[in-house]
Design an enzyme around this catalytic site. Sequence first.
Site, PDB file in Angstrom:
ATOM      1  N   HIS A  85       3.170 -14.903  45.781  1.00  0.00           N
ATOM      2  CA  HIS A  85       2.950 -14.457  44.403  1.00  0.00           C
ATOM      3  C   HIS A  85       2.758 -15.646  43.478  1.00  0.00           C
ATOM      4  CE1 HIS A  85       7.030 -15.246  42.650  1.00  0.00           C
ATOM      5  NE2 HIS A  85       7.439 -15.038  43.886  1.00  0.00           N
ATOM      6  N   ASP A  87       2.838 -15.227  39.912  1.00  0.00           N
ATOM      7  CA  ASP A  87       3.488 -15.068  38.603  1.00  0.00           C
ATOM      8  C   ASP A  87       4.791 -15.858  38.629  1.00  0.00           C
ATOM      9  OD1 ASP A  87       4.337 -13.073  40.551  1.00  0.00           O
ATOM     10  OD2 ASP A  87       5.622 -12.240  38.993  1.00  0.00           O
ATOM     11  N   ASP A 116       9.104 -21.350  43.486  1.00  0.00           N
ATOM     12  CA  ASP A 116       9.029 -19.881  43.448  1.00  0.00           C
ATOM     13  C   ASP A 116       7.876 -19.437  42.576  1.00  0.00           C
ATOM     14  OD1 ASP A 116       9.528 -17.196  43.553  1.00  0.00           O
ATOM     15  OD2 ASP A 116      11.176 -17.255  42.108  1.00  0.00           O
ATOM     16  N   GLU A 150       5.544 -10.154  40.997  1.00  0.00           N
ATOM     17  CA  GLU A 150       6.708 -10.131  41.881  1.00  0.00           C
ATOM     18  C   GLU A 150       7.988 -10.200  41.079  1.00  0.00           C
ATOM     19  OE1 GLU A 150       9.986 -11.549  44.366  1.00  0.00           O
ATOM     20  OE2 GLU A 150       9.131 -12.574  42.653  1.00  0.00           O
ATOM     21  N   GLU A 151       7.956 -10.968  39.997  1.00  0.00           N
ATOM     22  CA  GLU A 151       9.179 -11.239  39.241  1.00  0.00           C
ATOM     23  C   GLU A 151       9.634 -10.059  38.400  1.00  0.00           C
ATOM     24  OE1 GLU A 151      10.901 -13.607  39.958  1.00  0.00           O
ATOM     25  OE2 GLU A 151       9.657 -15.265  40.654  1.00  0.00           O
ATOM     26  N   ASP A 174       8.540 -16.962  50.516  1.00  0.00           N
ATOM     27  CA  ASP A 174       9.106 -16.795  49.174  1.00  0.00           C
ATOM     28  C   ASP A 174      10.625 -16.755  49.226  1.00  0.00           C
ATOM     29  OD1 ASP A 174       9.108 -16.403  46.409  1.00  0.00           O
ATOM     30  OD2 ASP A 174       9.015 -14.230  46.594  1.00  0.00           O
ATOM     31  N   HIS A 433      13.857 -20.224  39.202  1.00  0.00           N
ATOM     32  CA  HIS A 433      14.213 -19.591  37.924  1.00  0.00           C
ATOM     33  C   HIS A 433      15.043 -20.509  37.020  1.00  0.00           C
ATOM     34  CE1 HIS A 433      13.666 -15.232  39.613  1.00  0.00           C
ATOM     35  NE2 HIS A 433      12.798 -16.085  40.110  1.00  0.00           N
TER      36      HIS A 433
HETATM   37 ZN    ZN Z   1       9.443 -15.482  44.348  1.00  0.00          ZN
END
Ligand code: ZN
Length: 461
Positions: A85, A87, A116, A150-151, A174, A433
């Site tokens: 992903h 995003d 990520d 995805e997030e 991931d 994150h």
């Molecule tokens: Zn991820």
Amino acid sequence: MNWLQIARERQEELLAELQQLISIESVLDEEAASKEMPFGKGPLDALDFMLKRGEAAGMTVKNVDQMAGHIEMGQGQELLGILCHVDVVPVGDGWTYPPFEGRVVDGKLYGRGAIDDKGPTMAAWLAMKMVKDSGITLSKRVRMIIGTDEESGFRCVKRYFEKEEMPTIGFAPDADFPLINAEKGIAHLVFSLKNKPTSNEQLLSFIAGKRINMVPDFAEAKVATISQQTAANFQKFLQENGAEGSLTNEHNEYIITVKGKSAHAMEPEKGVNAAVLLAKFLTTELAGNGLAFAQFIVDVFGKDHYGTALQLNYYDEMSGETTLNPGMLKFDANGGTIEVSMRYAVTYSFEEKMTAAQQVLEKADFTMDIVSNSKPHYVSETDELVQTLVAVYQKYTNDFSQVLSTGGGTYARVLKKGVAFGMLFPGEADVAHQKDEFVEIENLVTAAAIYAEAIAKLAGE
Ligand SMILES: [Zn+2]
């Protein structure tokens, strides 16, 4: 084929493309969302960027409703999926380096998405190009599937798989190496107080937690009356529990707060649930429906994290304990609710356990509803997919760690037969994150080599 050497030779290309991808601010923008850009401009730009790279490399590409897409090479009936992903979550504060640049400092590349999932995506992308350029004949098609949501809810892959074929086998770069083959089921449960609070309830309100997938680190109750001993009792309680809190009086209401410690719902034992703590104190002070509310929290969530009081507890070897996290709790004039994220073991008999819990609840002050249920995801350790990927990983790392299970859901769970495969190496700090998110360049190169050999092994003749 010396994949590691080839990946090293192409390191500059890898970093340059990763920096370009990181420079696209692909954060969900719900306000700018339209049919043309369902998650805003950034996520779509990131998808377009990948598809253009795919086209330039002579592969087949497809955009699925501007939400997801794929890059494909090879031929054959069967399909190997690589699920990525592009995003990213919002940046937040406190960055040392620009979050959308991809600056390289001391062997690390910094930026939102570095680990990520833009870094792993680019490692897998280089791996695809390496395999293509090697001239190896493929007997399966190899398809990188690129999501852009995805997030925040997987809407990208949900749509994608409504329209596109499900890969025969697949992996998602991931999460963690060596490999995650067992993911717990995730159920959202709501417990509701059967009685409606009365007009002269002693407990006026209780609130804790903003998301069910986190352990609440703060809880607050408003109480109409307290006894002469309450203040002293509270100080004693805080001391006994090593906790912080406060008791104040405003507008003829007593406000009691308690601090806990946040943690992810898949590991509630790592946190301190402020709501449970506050409820524990309130059981000594309250009467009426407020007491019923607090007592239920203590009885069900205060003794263990496994739901034993409701017979929801269950353990299995491959995924560990079933855990419950009361993440959002509320009591006011309208009623009392406790929202729980339950992470249940792979071999859990969900229906049976729910029925048993309902029976226990018949005599309790609460009802239980299932808001959502995402089933466990599991590929056997003896399966060829797992065996092949683990062998490739071991070859490049000499690391013989066990395969992993998780209480969190990885992207791989949308695949029928898929596992999470990298690219966080064992012992590495997980900076996803967080501010100053980074990826180790050396690891990025190793991962590209691992993915290339994995593709060659799984899809080659
Ligand atoms: Zn991820």
